[in-house]
Design a protein around this motif. Structure first.
Motif, PDB file in Angstrom:
ATOM      1  N   PRO A 254       0.637   9.798   8.401  1.00 37.04           N
ATOM      2  CA  PRO A 254       0.662  10.689   9.572  1.00 37.04           C
ATOM      3  C   PRO A 254       1.175  12.089   9.247  1.00 37.04           C
ATOM      4  CG  PRO A 254       2.431   9.058   9.696  1.00 37.04           C
ATOM      5  CD  PRO A 254       1.565   8.671   8.539  1.00 37.04           C
ATOM      6  N   LEU A 255       1.947  12.215   8.167  1.00 35.89           N
ATOM      7  CA  LEU A 255       2.505  13.524   7.812  1.00 35.89           C
ATOM      8  C   LEU A 255       1.495  14.387   7.065  1.00 35.89           C
ATOM      9  CD1 LEU A 255       6.061  12.408   6.628  1.00 35.89           C
ATOM     10  CD2 LEU A 255       5.379  13.272   8.871  1.00 35.89           C
ATOM     11  N   GLU A 256       0.363  13.799   6.665  1.00 31.95           N
ATOM     12  CA  GLU A 256      -0.653  14.552   5.910  1.00 31.95           C
ATOM     13  C   GLU A 256      -2.012  14.432   6.589  1.00 31.95           C
ATOM     14  OE1 GLU A 256      -0.144  14.115   1.459  1.00 31.95           O
ATOM     15  OE2 GLU A 256       1.259  12.592   2.136  1.00 31.95           O
ATOM     16  N   ASN A 257      -2.057  14.873   7.825  1.00 34.23           N
ATOM     17  CA  ASN A 257      -3.314  14.903   8.601  1.00 34.23           C
ATOM     18  C   ASN A 257      -3.999  13.544   8.682  1.00 34.23           C
ATOM     19  OD1 ASN A 257      -3.066  17.714   8.963  1.00 34.23           O
ATOM     20  ND2 ASN A 257      -3.920  18.042   6.921  1.00 34.23           N
ATOM     21  N   ASN A 258      -3.193  12.492   8.730  1.00 32.88           N
ATOM     22  CA  ASN A 258      -3.750  11.130   8.839  1.00 32.88           C
ATOM     23  C   ASN A 258      -4.674  10.770   7.693  1.00 32.88           C
ATOM     24  OD1 ASN A 258      -2.482   9.932  11.006  1.00 32.88           O
ATOM     25  ND2 ASN A 258      -3.860  10.886  12.496  1.00 32.88           N
ATOM     26  N   THR A 259      -4.405  11.296   6.496  1.00 34.19           N
ATOM     27  CA  THR A 259      -5.216  10.912   5.337  1.00 34.19           C
ATOM     28  C   THR A 259      -4.962   9.446   5.006  1.00 34.19           C
ATOM     29  OG1 THR A 259      -3.483  11.558   3.798  1.00 34.19           O
ATOM     30  CG2 THR A 259      -5.105  13.225   4.341  1.00 34.19           C
ATOM     31  N   TRP A 260      -5.984   8.797   4.490  1.00 34.33           N
ATOM     32  CA  TRP A 260      -5.833   7.430   3.984  1.00 34.33           C
ATOM     33  C   TRP A 260      -5.364   7.511   2.537  1.00 34.33           C
ATOM     34  CZ3 TRP A 260      -6.122   3.188   6.968  1.00 34.33           C
ATOM     35  CH2 TRP A 260      -6.791   3.291   8.192  1.00 34.33           C
ATOM     36  N   LYS A 261      -4.243   6.854   2.233  1.00 35.04           N
ATOM     37  CA  LYS A 261      -3.738   6.863   0.865  1.00 35.04           C
ATOM     38  C   LYS A 261      -3.598   5.427   0.374  1.00 35.04           C
ATOM     39  CE  LYS A 261      -0.785  10.161  -0.188  1.00 35.04           C
ATOM     40  NZ  LYS A 261       0.340  11.138  -0.193  1.00 35.04           N
ATOM     41  N   ILE A 262      -3.634   5.268  -0.932  1.00 30.98           N
ATOM     42  CA  ILE A 262      -3.673   3.923  -1.526  1.00 30.98           C
ATOM     43  C   ILE A 262      -2.251   3.397  -1.699  1.00 30.98           C
ATOM     44  CG2 ILE A 262      -4.437   2.582  -3.529  1.00 30.98           C
ATOM     45  CD1 ILE A 262      -6.543   4.866  -3.978  1.00 30.98           C
ATOM     46  N   LYS A 263      -1.993   2.210  -1.119  1.00 29.39           N
ATOM     47  CA  LYS A 263      -0.662   1.580  -1.167  1.00 29.39           C
ATOM     48  C   LYS A 263      -0.553   0.605  -2.328  1.00 29.39           C
ATOM     49  CE  LYS A 263       3.380   0.549   0.796  1.00 29.39           C
ATOM     50  NZ  LYS A 263       4.487   1.529   0.830  1.00 29.39           N
ATOM     51  N   PHE A 264      -1.626  -0.124  -2.591  1.00 32.65           N
ATOM     52  CA  PHE A 264      -1.642  -1.012  -3.760  1.00 32.65           C
ATOM     53  C   PHE A 264      -3.069  -1.229  -4.235  1.00 32.65           C
ATOM     54  CE2 PHE A 264      -1.935  -4.084  -0.235  1.00 32.65           C
ATOM     55  CZ  PHE A 264      -2.986  -4.870  -0.648  1.00 32.65           C
ATOM     56  N   LEU A 265      -3.201  -1.621  -5.512  1.00 31.81           N
ATOM     57  CA  LEU A 265      -4.505  -1.938  -6.102  1.00 31.81           C
ATOM     58  C   LEU A 265      -4.350  -3.167  -6.982  1.00 31.81           C
ATOM     59  CD1 LEU A 265      -3.911   1.380  -6.808  1.00 31.81           C
ATOM     60  CD2 LEU A 265      -6.363   1.296  -7.105  1.00 31.81           C
ATOM     61  N   ASN A 266      -5.283  -4.088  -6.861  1.00 30.18           N
ATOM     62  CA  ASN A 266      -5.416  -5.202  -7.804  1.00 30.18           C
ATOM     63  C   ASN A 266      -6.783  -5.068  -8.462  1.00 30.18           C
ATOM     64  OD1 ASN A 266      -2.998  -6.126  -6.825  1.00 30.18           O
ATOM     65  ND2 ASN A 266      -3.857  -7.775  -5.593  1.00 30.18           N
ATOM     66  N   LEU A 267      -6.799  -4.873  -9.763  1.00 30.71           N
ATOM     67  CA  LEU A 267      -8.064  -4.702 -10.479  1.00 30.71           C
ATOM     68  C   LEU A 267      -8.220  -5.818 -11.500  1.00 30.71           C
ATOM     69  CD1 LEU A 267     -10.624  -3.175 -11.351  1.00 30.71           C
ATOM     70  CD2 LEU A 267      -9.175  -1.659 -12.723  1.00 30.71           C
ATOM     71  N   LYS A 268      -9.293  -6.584 -11.340  1.00 27.47           N
ATOM     72  CA  LYS A 268      -9.579  -7.705 -12.239  1.00 27.47           C
ATOM     73  C   LYS A 268     -10.867  -7.390 -12.995  1.00 27.47           C
ATOM     74  CE  LYS A 268      -9.064 -11.786 -10.360  1.00 27.47           C
ATOM     75  NZ  LYS A 268      -9.395 -12.997  -9.566  1.00 27.47           N
TER      76      LYS A 268
END
Length: 297
Positions: A254-268
């Motif tokens: 919410p502090l950055e124009n409601n941008t979607w940011k990545i919280k976690f990634l699982n890469l297999k």
């Protein structure tokens, strides 16, 4: 004469911007059977567009090299396996132009949300009827185009990669099966960003996500977390190395124009030798909805 649609003219203008001046002048001669003499490259481009009967005919011309079409699609965010033949690239380009879809914006994820709302309902500015699957498709196109642009073998301008697309406490779990099994964990936006960058820039991997229904799943929790899971193939130069499955956890900032940011990634990642002859052309996602639901809790 049928002529080109506005969308096709726009696409060919982009393709021609990747061509050498000599190839453009030669193509103009071919298209007009040398009946029209052009003075410069600008005239050549306009002549080519004006005298082309249909898009497929022009794409098949020898001067429109396979690599030009591949690079054009990559720039548009349409990811194709590097081993694709010219006819496959032509078919995908024609499909892309006829779909009427605009190219995915290369700017940060705030525009992904805007694109998602416009795609689901051009008049919908409130976010009502939010569709996590649509967000998942837009996000994957944006993310893999951004990551692949760091790969030097594509010979394109790297886009704006960096820790700004991740939450400060983001976690990455990387599991690779190629002969032996290796697992790596990374914590923090800087480390996660650098590790993913190395896959593309140093290891020269290209990721081709399968955005068809059997390759992509997405769901939203009541607390604002969106889970996006996608399967796809991994390539280096013209070789298909294997398949990958990646899960993203996305949260709005919410502090950055409601941008979607990545919280976690699982890469297999699974190499060809770990697949045992499985078909890899358009891999299906092995995660089911209940497994993804657990990540939301």
């Amino acid at each position: 004469m049928e002529g080109l649609s506005g969308r096709e003219r726009e696409g060919f203008t982009d393709i021609m911007s990747l061509m050498s001046n000599s190839d453009l002048l030669s193509l103009s001669d071919t298209v007009t059977n040398k009946l029209i003499v052009v003075e410069n490259v600008t005239e050549a481009k306009e002549t080519i567009l004006s005298f082309t009967k249909n898009a497929e005919e022009l794409l098949r011309r020898k001067k429109i090299h396979r690599d030009l079409i591949f690079k054009y699609l990559a720039n548009e965010g349409v990811i194709m396996p590097p081993s694709s033949e010219k006819r496959q690239l032509i078919w995908r380009t024609l499909e892309y132009w006829s779909s009427g879809k605009v190219s995915v914006d290369n700017s940060p994820l705030c525009d992904t949300e805007e694109t998602t709302e416009k795609a689901s309902d051009p008049t919908n500015k409130s976010g009502v009827g939010f569709d996590p699957l649509l967000l998942g498709q837009q996000f994957c196109q944006w993310f893999f185009q951004l990551l692949n642009s760091q790969n030097p073998t594509l010979d394109q301008q790297p886009q704006d990669w960096g820790p700004q697309h991740f939450w400060p406490d983001v976690k990455l779990r990387l599991l690779a099966r190629a002969g032996s099994e290796q697992m790596e964990d990374f914590l923090g936006a800087e480390l996660v960003s650098l590790r993913l960058l190395a896959l593309s820039r140093e290891e020269r991997l290209l990721f081709s996500p399968n955005l068809e229904p059997h390759g992509l799943k997405a769901l939203a929790s009541p607390h604002g977390l969106v889970i996006v899971a996608v399967a796809g193939t991994i390539h280096r130069d013209t070789a298909c190395l294997g398949i990958f499955e990646q899960i993203f956890g996305l949260i709005r900032s919410p502090l950055e124009n409601n941008t979607w940011k990545i919280k976690f990634l699982n890469l297999k990642i699974r190499g060809q030798d770990a697949l045992g002859g499985t078909e890899v052309a358009a891999p299906a996602l092995n995660y089911n909805s209940s497994e993804l639901q657990l990540l939301c809790s």
